[in-house]
Design a protein around this motif. Structure first.
Motif, PDB file in Angstrom:
ATOM      1  N   MET A   1       0.917  -1.148   0.031  1.00 26.24           N
ATOM      2  CA  MET A   1       0.132   0.246  -0.244  1.00 26.24           C
ATOM      3  C   MET A   1       0.732   1.034   0.123  1.00 26.24           C
ATOM      4  SD  MET A   1      -1.396   0.289   3.988  1.00 26.24           S
ATOM      5  CE  MET A   1      -1.935  -1.423   3.621  1.00 26.24           C
ATOM      6  N   GLY A   2       1.826   1.222   0.378  1.00 27.94           N
ATOM      7  CA  GLY A   2       2.573   2.221   0.635  1.00 27.94           C
ATOM      8  C   GLY A   2       2.986   2.520  -0.659  1.00 27.94           C
ATOM      9  N   ALA A   3       3.553   1.395  -2.184  1.00 30.76           N
ATOM     10  CA  ALA A   3       4.007   2.544  -3.269  1.00 30.76           C
ATOM     11  C   ALA A   3       2.544   2.643  -3.626  1.00 30.76           C
ATOM     12  CB  ALA A   3       4.582   0.927  -4.056  1.00 30.76           C
ATOM     13  N   ALA A   4       1.673   2.695  -3.175  1.00 27.78           N
ATOM     14  CA  ALA A   4       0.827   2.818  -4.124  1.00 27.78           C
ATOM     15  C   ALA A   4       0.179   3.912  -3.896  1.00 27.78           C
ATOM     16  CB  ALA A   4      -0.536   2.465  -3.988  1.00 27.78           C
ATOM     17  N   LEU A   5       0.555   4.346  -1.982  1.00 31.14           N
ATOM     18  CA  LEU A   5       0.769   5.776  -1.277  1.00 31.14           C
ATOM     19  C   LEU A   5       1.241   7.088  -2.246  1.00 31.14           C
ATOM     20  CD1 LEU A   5      -0.379   4.520   2.004  1.00 31.14           C
ATOM     21  CD2 LEU A   5      -1.996   6.230   0.457  1.00 31.14           C
ATOM     22  N   ALA A   6       3.078   6.592  -2.418  1.00 25.46           N
ATOM     23  CA  ALA A   6       3.775   6.920  -3.155  1.00 25.46           C
ATOM     24  C   ALA A   6       3.124   7.607  -4.803  1.00 25.46           C
ATOM     25  CB  ALA A   6       4.929   6.496  -2.929  1.00 25.46           C
ATOM     26  N   GLU A   7       2.869   6.469  -5.318  1.00 22.80           N
ATOM     27  CA  GLU A   7       3.000   6.631  -6.871  1.00 22.80           C
ATOM     28  C   GLU A   7       2.099   7.879  -6.664  1.00 22.80           C
ATOM     29  OE1 GLU A   7       1.159   2.936  -8.243  1.00 22.80           O
ATOM     30  OE2 GLU A   7       3.683   2.016  -8.557  1.00 22.80           O
ATOM     31  N   ALA A   8       0.467   7.877  -5.423  1.00 18.32           N
ATOM     32  CA  ALA A   8      -0.375   9.199  -5.618  1.00 18.32           C
ATOM     33  C   ALA A   8      -0.174  10.074  -5.236  1.00 18.32           C
ATOM     34  CB  ALA A   8      -1.860   8.224  -5.175  1.00 18.32           C
ATOM     35  N   GLY A   9       1.171  10.595  -4.951  1.00 13.76           N
ATOM     36  CA  GLY A   9       1.634  11.726  -5.216  1.00 13.76           C
ATOM     37  C   GLY A   9       2.207  12.297  -3.305  1.00 13.76           C
ATOM     38  N   ALA A  10       1.881  10.568  -2.341  1.00 14.66           N
ATOM     39  CA  ALA A  10       2.244  11.103  -1.204  1.00 14.66           C
ATOM     40  C   ALA A  10       3.693  11.055  -0.874  1.00 14.66           C
ATOM     41  CB  ALA A  10       1.335  10.079   0.032  1.00 14.66           C
ATOM     42  N   LYS A  11       4.093  11.413   0.008  1.00 12.00           N
ATOM     43  CA  LYS A  11       5.753  11.261   0.743  1.00 12.00           C
ATOM     44  C   LYS A  11       5.425  10.305   2.216  1.00 12.00           C
ATOM     45  CE  LYS A  11       6.956  15.592  -0.643  1.00 12.00           C
ATOM     46  NZ  LYS A  11       7.754  16.356  -0.215  1.00 12.00           N
ATOM     47  N   VAL A  12       6.032   8.849   2.054  1.00 10.00           N
ATOM     48  CA  VAL A  12       6.056   7.822   3.002  1.00 10.00           C
ATOM     49  C   VAL A  12       7.023   7.252   3.535  1.00 10.00           C
ATOM     50  CG1 VAL A  12       4.987   5.513   2.412  1.00 10.00           C
ATOM     51  CG2 VAL A  12       4.307   7.679   1.336  1.00 10.00           C
ATOM     52  N   CYS A  13       6.897   6.998   4.520  1.00  7.10           N
ATOM     53  CA  CYS A  13       7.666   6.013   5.463  1.00  7.10           C
ATOM     54  C   CYS A  13       7.448   4.710   5.443  1.00  7.10           C
ATOM     55  CB  CYS A  13       7.725   6.860   7.285  1.00  7.10           C
ATOM     56  SG  CYS A  13       8.977   6.064   8.316  1.00  7.10           S
ATOM     57  N   PHE A  14       7.830   3.892   5.296  1.00  6.26           N
ATOM     58  CA  PHE A  14       8.440   2.547   5.316  1.00  6.26           C
ATOM     59  C   PHE A  14       8.629   2.343   6.306  1.00  6.26           C
ATOM     60  CE2 PHE A  14       7.123   3.979   0.879  1.00  6.26           C
ATOM     61  CZ  PHE A  14       6.664   2.974  -0.351  1.00  6.26           C
ATOM     62  N   ALA A  15       7.715   1.810   7.406  1.00  4.35           N
ATOM     63  CA  ALA A  15       8.397   0.981   8.612  1.00  4.35           C
ATOM     64  C   ALA A  15       8.329  -0.756   8.498  1.00  4.35           C
ATOM     65  CB  ALA A  15       7.999   1.656   9.208  1.00  4.35           C
ATOM     66  N   ASP A  16       9.833  -1.059   9.172  1.00  6.29           N
ATOM     67  CA  ASP A  16       9.587  -2.525   9.195  1.00  6.29           C
ATOM     68  C   ASP A  16      10.026  -2.796  10.431  1.00  6.29           C
ATOM     69  OD1 ASP A  16       9.023  -5.118   8.882  1.00  6.29           O
ATOM     70  OD2 ASP A  16       8.503  -4.583   6.978  1.00  6.29           O
ATOM     71  N   LEU A  17       9.491  -3.857  11.110  1.00  5.70           N
ATOM     72  CA  LEU A  17      11.128  -4.769  12.034  1.00  5.70           C
ATOM     73  C   LEU A  17      11.810  -4.782  11.606  1.00  5.70           C
ATOM     74  CD1 LEU A  17      11.085  -5.191  15.063  1.00  5.70           C
ATOM     75  CD2 LEU A  17      10.311  -7.530  14.412  1.00  5.70           C
ATOM     76  N   ASN A  18      12.162  -5.387  10.077  1.00  2.00           N
ATOM     77  CA  ASN A  18      13.314  -6.089   9.262  1.00  2.00           C
ATOM     78  C   ASN A  18      13.635  -4.455   8.767  1.00  2.00           C
ATOM     79  OD1 ASN A  18      15.119  -6.415   7.496  1.00  2.00           O
ATOM     80  ND2 ASN A  18      14.458  -8.587   7.301  1.00  2.00           N
ATOM     81  N   ALA A  19      14.928  -4.101   9.563  1.00  2.00           N
ATOM     82  CA  ALA A  19      15.161  -2.849   8.399  1.00  2.00           C
ATOM     83  C   ALA A  19      15.921  -2.886   7.003  1.00  2.00           C
ATOM     84  CB  ALA A  19      16.466  -2.228   9.196  1.00  2.00           C
ATOM     85  N   ASP A  20      15.730  -3.822   6.589  1.00  2.00           N
ATOM     86  CA  ASP A  20      16.294  -4.249   5.024  1.00  2.00           C
ATOM     87  C   ASP A  20      15.204  -4.217   4.772  1.00  2.00           C
ATOM     88  OD1 ASP A  20      19.153  -4.176   5.541  1.00  2.00           O
ATOM     89  OD2 ASP A  20      19.526  -6.498   6.092  1.00  2.00           O
ATOM     90  N   GLN A  21      14.234  -4.766   5.105  1.00  2.00           N
ATOM     91  CA  GLN A  21      12.814  -4.674   3.794  1.00  2.00           C
ATOM     92  C   GLN A  21      12.204  -3.503   3.857  1.00  2.00           C
ATOM     93  OE1 GLN A  21       9.846  -7.524   5.713  1.00  2.00           O
ATOM     94  NE2 GLN A  21      11.154  -9.520   5.549  1.00  2.00           N
ATOM     95  N   ALA A  22      12.417  -2.532   5.261  1.00  2.00           N
ATOM     96  CA  ALA A  22      11.801  -1.238   5.391  1.00  2.00           C
ATOM     97  C   ALA A  22      12.431  -0.063   3.621  1.00  2.00           C
ATOM     98  CB  ALA A  22      12.605  -0.850   6.237  1.00  2.00           C
ATOM     99  N   ALA A  23      14.118  -0.908   4.302  1.00  2.00           N
ATOM    100  CA  ALA A  23      14.618   0.232   2.613  1.00  2.00           C
ATOM    101  C   ALA A  23      14.935  -0.410   1.592  1.00  2.00           C
ATOM    102  CB  ALA A  23      16.171  -0.239   3.580  1.00  2.00           C
ATOM    103  N   ALA A  24      14.180  -2.048   1.248  1.00  2.00           N
ATOM    104  CA  ALA A  24      14.260  -2.032  -0.087  1.00  2.00           C
ATOM    105  C   ALA A  24      12.401  -1.346  -0.078  1.00  2.00           C
ATOM    106  CB  ALA A  24      14.110  -3.682   0.349  1.00  2.00           C
ATOM    107  N   ALA A  25      11.481  -1.642   0.962  1.00  2.00           N
ATOM    108  CA  ALA A  25       9.983  -1.183  -0.023  1.00  2.00           C
ATOM    109  C   ALA A  25      10.934   0.089  -0.538  1.00  2.00           C
ATOM    110  CB  ALA A  25       9.209  -1.002   1.039  1.00  2.00           C
TER     111      ALA A  25
END
Length: 238
Positions: A1-25
């Motif tokens: 959903m974060g990617a869809a929000l970014a595509e719609a013009g939002a600025k997004v913080c991708f937060a995850d317990l796994n730092a690598d997955q957050a960075a990849a997203a």
């Protein structure tokens, strides 16, 4: 959903317990529109730090998605206190902390805001091998309604969405777990059985969900609060 929000013009913080997955997203979003964060939703200080990092990067917090969730299937009579607490702490307590910390930031900065919580079809109907998960998602609905009532005076809306069977890594893991406890005999059986009653005739893809989540984050949903939107292809009619 974060990617869809970014595509719609939002600025997004991708937060995850796994730092690598957050960075990849975050790396999938257009340049300058996203940051990653490592967060443990069970820990208030961690959640608060993630919100502060978001505000520092983008100026304010307008929308908070409480999407973290885990499921560890166990046969009903085998459910342990450890299993119960582990699921409830992430899915229930994590949602509460996220709502509280987001609301405090939104109130402090003024201008209202939106909080969106992830429920589930399991919040509308109990299933025998995932009782703690069902209870945790019922808790999400109750928190959504309670939050909506309390935060309306601050012009903060609280809504949620309830996905059904979605072709994601989480469902694949649940499928494997159900085989381990003897609730399924072969790979894919659990997903097939859960999805047999879907009126749309297939399991959901992530893009089937993101249209609704983007709507809930947008001004188009400004007059909606306290509601849970079912996105399950007609699997559960309520």
């Amino acid at each position: 959903m974060g990617a869809a929000l970014a595509e719609a013009g939002a600025k997004v913080c991708f937060a995850d317990l796994n730092a690598d997955q957050a960075a990849a997203a975050a790396a999938t979003a257009p340049a300058g529109t996203a940051i990653p964060a490592c967060v443990d939703v069970r820990d208030r200080a961690s959640v608060r730090a993630t919100i502060e990092a978001t505000v520092e990067a983008f100026g304010r917090l307008d929308v908070m998605f409480n999407n973290a969730g885990i499921n560890r299937p166990m046969n009903f009579l085998d459910v342990t206190e450890e299993n119960w607490r582990g699921i409830m702490e992430v899915n229930g307590l994590g949602c509460l902390i996220g709502m509280q910390e987001a609301a405090r930031r939104m109130i402090a900065q003024g201008g209202g805001g939106k909080i969106v919580n992830t429920a589930s079809i399991a919040a509308r109907q109990g299933f025998d091998n995932v009782a703690p998960y069902c209870a945790s998602k019922w808790a999400v609905i109750s928190l959504t309604q309670s939050g909506a009532r309390d935060l309306a005076k601050h012009d903060i809306t609280v809504t949620g969405f309830a996905p059904g069977v979605v072709a994601t890594e989480m469902w694949e893991e649940v499928d494997r777990d159900l085989m381990e406890i003897g609730a399924a005999d072969r790979p894919g059986q659990a997903m097939e059985e859960f999805s047999a009653g879907i009126l749309k005739g297939r399991v959901a893809r992530p893009e089937d969900v993101t249209g609704t989540t983007t709507f809930l984050a947008s001004r188009a949903s400004d007059y909606m609060t306290g509601q849970i939107v079912m996105i399950d292809g007609g699997m559960t009619l309520v």
